[in-house]
Design a protein around this motif. Sequence first.
Motif, PDB file in Angstrom:
ATOM      1  N   LYS A 118       1.056  -1.353  -0.136  1.00  8.87           N
ATOM      2  CA  LYS A 118       0.039   0.147   0.101  1.00  8.87           C
ATOM      3  C   LYS A 118       1.101   1.234   0.128  1.00  8.87           C
ATOM      4  O   LYS A 118       1.630   1.359   0.789  1.00  8.87           O
ATOM      5  CB  LYS A 118      -0.998  -0.102   1.158  1.00  8.87           C
ATOM      6  CG  LYS A 118      -1.962  -1.072   0.959  1.00  8.87           C
ATOM      7  CD  LYS A 118      -2.615  -1.572   2.387  1.00  8.87           C
ATOM      8  CE  LYS A 118      -2.014  -2.201   3.343  1.00  8.87           C
ATOM      9  NZ  LYS A 118      -1.867  -3.553   3.050  1.00  8.87           N
ATOM     10  N   VAL A 119       0.686   1.977  -0.954  1.00 10.49           N
ATOM     11  CA  VAL A 119       1.381   3.475  -1.110  1.00 10.49           C
ATOM     12  C   VAL A 119       0.526   4.507  -1.004  1.00 10.49           C
ATOM     13  O   VAL A 119      -0.844   4.528  -1.267  1.00 10.49           O
ATOM     14  CB  VAL A 119       1.937   3.554  -2.376  1.00 10.49           C
ATOM     15  CG1 VAL A 119       2.717   4.694  -2.704  1.00 10.49           C
ATOM     16  CG2 VAL A 119       3.229   2.363  -2.484  1.00 10.49           C
ATOM     17  N   ALA A 120       0.922   5.210   0.217  1.00  9.73           N
ATOM     18  CA  ALA A 120       0.040   6.639   0.552  1.00  9.73           C
ATOM     19  C   ALA A 120       0.518   7.934  -0.385  1.00  9.73           C
ATOM     20  O   ALA A 120       1.690   8.294  -0.699  1.00  9.73           O
ATOM     21  CB  ALA A 120       0.388   6.901   1.811  1.00  9.73           C
ATOM     22  N   VAL A 121      -0.395   8.300  -1.315  1.00 10.87           N
ATOM     23  CA  VAL A 121      -0.109   9.215  -2.292  1.00 10.87           C
ATOM     24  C   VAL A 121      -0.925  10.658  -1.765  1.00 10.87           C
ATOM     25  O   VAL A 121      -1.860  10.615  -1.704  1.00 10.87           O
ATOM     26  CB  VAL A 121      -0.673   8.828  -3.859  1.00 10.87           C
ATOM     27  CG1 VAL A 121      -0.364   9.914  -4.764  1.00 10.87           C
ATOM     28  CG2 VAL A 121      -0.086   7.636  -4.051  1.00 10.87           C
ATOM     29  N   VAL A 122       0.130  11.444  -1.356  1.00  2.00           N
ATOM     30  CA  VAL A 122      -0.617  12.669  -0.830  1.00  2.00           C
ATOM     31  C   VAL A 122      -0.760  13.639  -2.235  1.00  2.00           C
ATOM     32  O   VAL A 122       0.289  14.053  -2.690  1.00  2.00           O
ATOM     33  CB  VAL A 122       0.287  13.419   0.181  1.00  2.00           C
ATOM     34  CG1 VAL A 122      -0.112  14.814   0.528  1.00  2.00           C
ATOM     35  CG2 VAL A 122       0.525  12.354   1.492  1.00  2.00           C
ATOM     36  N   ALA A 132      -1.458   4.968   9.391  1.00  2.00           N
ATOM     37  CA  ALA A 132      -1.174   3.661   9.328  1.00  2.00           C
ATOM     38  C   ALA A 132      -0.598   2.818  10.574  1.00  2.00           C
ATOM     39  O   ALA A 132      -0.992   1.615  10.711  1.00  2.00           O
ATOM     40  CB  ALA A 132       0.112   3.313   8.043  1.00  2.00           C
ATOM     41  N   LYS A 133       0.396   3.500  11.288  1.00  3.39           N
ATOM     42  CA  LYS A 133       0.806   2.809  12.429  1.00  3.39           C
ATOM     43  C   LYS A 133      -0.432   2.283  13.641  1.00  3.39           C
ATOM     44  O   LYS A 133      -0.348   1.518  14.216  1.00  3.39           O
ATOM     45  CB  LYS A 133       1.869   3.723  13.179  1.00  3.39           C
ATOM     46  CG  LYS A 133       3.166   3.917  12.262  1.00  3.39           C
ATOM     47  CD  LYS A 133       4.231   4.500  12.959  1.00  3.39           C
ATOM     48  CE  LYS A 133       5.735   4.543  12.465  1.00  3.39           C
ATOM     49  NZ  LYS A 133       6.011   5.066  11.143  1.00  3.39           N
ATOM     50  N   GLU A 134      -1.489   3.612  13.548  1.00  2.00           N
ATOM     51  CA  GLU A 134      -2.471   3.188  14.618  1.00  2.00           C
ATOM     52  C   GLU A 134      -3.215   2.030  14.101  1.00  2.00           C
ATOM     53  O   GLU A 134      -3.895   1.466  14.933  1.00  2.00           O
ATOM     54  CB  GLU A 134      -3.314   4.488  14.659  1.00  2.00           C
ATOM     55  CG  GLU A 134      -2.709   5.808  15.347  1.00  2.00           C
ATOM     56  CD  GLU A 134      -3.342   7.009  15.102  1.00  2.00           C
ATOM     57  OE1 GLU A 134      -3.000   7.868  15.627  1.00  2.00           O
ATOM     58  OE2 GLU A 134      -4.646   7.120  14.374  1.00  2.00           O
ATOM     59  N   LEU A 135      -3.273   1.901  12.810  1.00  8.40           N
ATOM     60  CA  LEU A 135      -4.139   0.400  12.401  1.00  8.40           C
ATOM     61  C   LEU A 135      -3.282  -0.429  12.190  1.00  8.40           C
ATOM     62  O   LEU A 135      -3.732  -1.313  11.609  1.00  8.40           O
ATOM     63  CB  LEU A 135      -4.864   1.138  10.933  1.00  8.40           C
ATOM     64  CG  LEU A 135      -5.924   2.267  11.227  1.00  8.40           C
ATOM     65  CD1 LEU A 135      -6.251   2.813   9.809  1.00  8.40           C
ATOM     66  CD2 LEU A 135      -7.066   1.822  11.968  1.00  8.40           C
ATOM     67  N   GLY A 136      -1.994  -0.403  12.775  1.00 10.32           N
ATOM     68  CA  GLY A 136      -1.186  -1.890  12.674  1.00 10.32           C
ATOM     69  C   GLY A 136      -0.603  -1.935  11.224  1.00 10.32           C
ATOM     70  O   GLY A 136      -0.369  -3.251  10.877  1.00 10.32           O
ATOM     71  N   PHE A 137      -0.512  -1.127  10.358  1.00  7.17           N
ATOM     72  CA  PHE A 137       0.480  -1.585   9.115  1.00  7.17           C
ATOM     73  C   PHE A 137       1.274  -0.535   8.634  1.00  7.17           C
ATOM     74  O   PHE A 137       1.396   0.709   9.422  1.00  7.17           O
ATOM     75  CB  PHE A 137      -0.630  -1.935   7.952  1.00  7.17           C
ATOM     76  CG  PHE A 137      -1.464  -0.745   7.327  1.00  7.17           C
ATOM     77  CD1 PHE A 137      -0.965  -0.116   6.308  1.00  7.17           C
ATOM     78  CD2 PHE A 137      -2.461  -0.341   7.931  1.00  7.17           C
ATOM     79  CE1 PHE A 137      -1.569   1.104   5.703  1.00  7.17           C
ATOM     80  CE2 PHE A 137      -3.149   0.839   7.142  1.00  7.17           C
ATOM     81  CZ  PHE A 137      -2.840   1.451   6.289  1.00  7.17           C
ATOM     82  N   GLU A 138       2.166  -0.758   7.703  1.00  4.71           N
ATOM     83  CA  GLU A 138       3.019   0.317   7.366  1.00  4.71           C
ATOM     84  C   GLU A 138       2.790   0.587   5.778  1.00  4.71           C
ATOM     85  O   GLU A 138       2.372  -0.401   4.979  1.00  4.71           O
ATOM     86  CB  GLU A 138       4.635  -0.021   7.593  1.00  4.71           C
ATOM     87  CG  GLU A 138       4.940   0.154   8.967  1.00  4.71           C
ATOM     88  CD  GLU A 138       6.619  -0.075   9.160  1.00  4.71           C
ATOM     89  OE1 GLU A 138       7.125   0.405   8.079  1.00  4.71           O
ATOM     90  OE2 GLU A 138       7.150  -0.375   9.924  1.00  4.71           O
ATOM     91  N   TRP A 139       3.001   1.858   5.352  1.00  5.01           N
ATOM     92  CA  TRP A 139       3.094   2.213   3.989  1.00  5.01           C
ATOM     93  C   TRP A 139       4.341   1.739   3.394  1.00  5.01           C
ATOM     94  O   TRP A 139       5.400   1.803   3.942  1.00  5.01           O
ATOM     95  CB  TRP A 139       3.000   3.485   3.567  1.00  5.01           C
ATOM     96  CG  TRP A 139       1.622   4.282   4.314  1.00  5.01           C
ATOM     97  CD1 TRP A 139       1.830   5.185   5.301  1.00  5.01           C
ATOM     98  CD2 TRP A 139       0.095   4.138   4.021  1.00  5.01           C
ATOM     99  NE1 TRP A 139       0.478   5.719   5.667  1.00  5.01           N
ATOM    100  CE2 TRP A 139      -0.382   5.006   4.805  1.00  5.01           C
ATOM    101  CE3 TRP A 139      -0.362   3.446   3.200  1.00  5.01           C
ATOM    102  CZ2 TRP A 139      -1.897   5.032   4.607  1.00  5.01           C
ATOM    103  CZ3 TRP A 139      -1.495   3.355   2.754  1.00  5.01           C
ATOM    104  CH2 TRP A 139      -2.386   4.116   3.640  1.00  5.01           C
ATOM    105  N   ALA A 140       4.084   1.049   2.026  1.00  4.72           N
ATOM    106  CA  ALA A 140       5.342   0.867   1.370  1.00  4.72           C
ATOM    107  C   ALA A 140       6.164   2.085   1.011  1.00  4.72           C
ATOM    108  O   ALA A 140       7.425   2.085   0.844  1.00  4.72           O
ATOM    109  CB  ALA A 140       4.988  -0.150   0.036  1.00  4.72           C
TER     110      ALA A 140
END
Length: 313
Positions: A126-130, A152-160
């Motif tokens: 998953k890539v976060a695109v601002v 992402a950290k609060e929901l337990g995952f990391e952005w690629a």
Amino acid sequence: MSARNPDAPPVHRAGFACFVGRPNAGKSTLTNALVGQKVAITSNRPQTTRHTVRGIVHRPEAQLILVDTPGYHKPRTLLGERLNDVVRSTWAEVDVIGFCLPANEKLGPGDRFIANELASLKRTPKVAVVTKTDLADPETISRQLLAVDKLAKELGFEWAEIVPVSAAKGDQVGLLADLLIPMLPEGPELYPGGDLTDEPEQVMVAELIREAALEGVRDELPHSIAVVVEEMEPREDRPADRPLVDIHANLFIERPSQKGIIIGPKGARLREIGTKARAQIEALLGTPVFLDIHVKVAKDWQRDPKQLRRLGF
């Protein structure tokens, strides 16, 4: 693990990346910027995109197929539920997901709702695109990047990756493609080299008419507009150097009272829609067109399963 043979041909990658986000997060504008040509209609109205649109980015080393999806939202109609189903089914089929979050708007419940859904997709990068960085100052962009990382950290995952871009200005659009491509599987091209989309021309024409109709309409009307191209044929008996394509389309609204808004005083608004749409359609088809648009009422079509089927949803 053995080192790669330097004489081996370079690896070619091909696969699908899907842009998701709440309505009006800049997904379609970003798709068009990456492809380098308009393949998805855009407007400042939420929920402009109503079906998946595939745009194809060709690189010597890769073919990146971008799937632009409708905005994921809390549905109020049967159409809204079906659009969300389209988004969810697309997530399950792609190789990487790009989550679009506008730089100039604080994260809201809609963003958290989507991020929570994405958290359950454990295996898909998953890539976060601002997006829309041209509408925010550097400090606001920095705050948004930190907020997106924290989400992402609060929901337990990391952005690629987390990438700020401006599709309108072209800033970092190429970099985004560079980052998405290594996440695709190795494989040959999935579409012929010249293709920029797999959209049928009639669907693209209908969408361009709808885009023209969306400009300047009142707030209650955008979701009520649907367009179907009934006929699209080259006119017979035209000389080869002067072709003309005849297009007959129906523009549907939900209530008789909306007809006057679309047609306008003495038909002025409908003529304006036709002029704008015709210019875009001629650019798409590369030939002059005669465009005939009829406005029709399909009562409450967004809530009627039979009408939705007839209109292609």
